[in-house]
Design an enzyme around this catalytic site. Sequence first.
Site, PDB file in Angstrom:
ATOM      1  N   LYS A  50       0.843  -1.202   0.000  1.00  0.00           N
ATOM      2  CA  LYS A  50       0.000   0.000   0.000  1.00  0.00           C
ATOM      3  C   LYS A  50       0.881   1.256   0.000  1.00  0.00           C
ATOM      4  CE  LYS A  50      -3.677  -2.523   2.263  1.00  0.00           C
ATOM      5  NZ  LYS A  50      -4.303  -2.974   3.509  1.00  0.00           N
ATOM      6  N   GLN A  94      -4.492  -1.824   9.874  1.00  0.00           N
ATOM      7  CA  GLN A  94      -4.381  -3.130   9.220  1.00  0.00           C
ATOM      8  C   GLN A  94      -4.930  -4.227  10.131  1.00  0.00           C
ATOM      9  OE1 GLN A  94      -3.169  -3.591   5.957  1.00  0.00           O
ATOM     10  NE2 GLN A  94      -3.918  -5.680   6.244  1.00  0.00           N
ATOM     11  N   ASP A 117     -11.000   2.233   4.359  1.00  0.00           N
ATOM     12  CA  ASP A 117     -11.312   0.803   4.216  1.00  0.00           C
ATOM     13  C   ASP A 117     -12.816   0.578   4.052  1.00  0.00           C
ATOM     14  OD1 ASP A 117      -9.268  -1.050   4.060  1.00  0.00           O
ATOM     15  OD2 ASP A 117      -8.865  -1.037   6.211  1.00  0.00           O
TER      16      ASP A 117
END
Length: 282
Positions: A50, A94, A117
């Site tokens: 990412k 994460q 997200d």
Amino acid sequence: MTAKIIYGKEVANKIKEEVKSKVLMLEKKPALTVILVGENAASKVYVNNKHKMCKKLGIKSDIVVLPEDTTQAFLLDLIKKLNNDKNISGILVQLPLPKHIAEEAVINTVHPLKDVDCFHPENIGLMFAGQPRFLPCTPAGVMEILKFTGVNLSGMNAVIIGRSNIVGKPQAILLLEKHATVTIVHSRTKNIASIVKNADLLVSAVGIKHFVRAEMVKEGVIVIDVGINRIKEKLYGDVDFDEVVKKASYLTPVPGGVGVMTIAVLMQNTLKAYELQQTHNI
Ligand code: NAD
């Protein structure tokens, strides 16, 4: 029949180019902060990928690495600070997190306008209501792949294997939006094989190597393999690729399929978060 293989790269490149050219025009750049807690090897790879993609597209990126024994209170405090930081457009924590930290508390603490997200209940609710702010990265990536095929999903029997909040559940909503008839099967479903056999479109997000075998699917089915199963440093999908490729009409490989799309949509969401920040002055 031999399936057309859909490489995520082809689909993702267009999205990435779009984001890159929009970012280039901006005076102040979007900024993503990714928080990684603990020592999960796969998570480290995802976070680095990412980070690299942000750099390529001109997005500022910062990785905050915290030790495994970080307390939930510390993590929530950090998120709140980032929520209030005008220089940060998007925040991504994460997953998975160490067991002593409640994922729900973390997801609910990220500011909904910085939730790249699309895990926050407010954003999930907006998606359910057909008024999406962000779209969840992996299911939206799957939809982009399907768009790329040009196939009309209206009236198709779409079967999703897996019902997680991250993939299966939101995938069902996005497919419904395209007028598919959607069935989710999961670990408690009876006669999975007979339901899967009826699928015109199969999205597998179960996390078991070669769970989907050729005899389970019908001729001409579209198969999207979301699964990532790491076995002795090698990656496998959920689908027995070598056999299913002989029966499907379209098939995504692992690696090189959906995973690439997930990051591309994350970049789109980060730009969107930046734009929201400008209009909401947060
Ligand atoms: P998860 O573990 O939260 O969910 C797995 C789902 O599979 C559950 O809903 C469970 O009910 C179902 N399941 C488990 N065993 C089953 C069985 N025997 N029969 C039928 N259903 C069964 O996982 P997740 O987060 O949804 O991820 C699923 C897979 O997708 C994993 O391999 C993960 O690594 C991968 N993934 C890939 C990407 C990507 O970018 N490509 C993104 C997210 C997840």
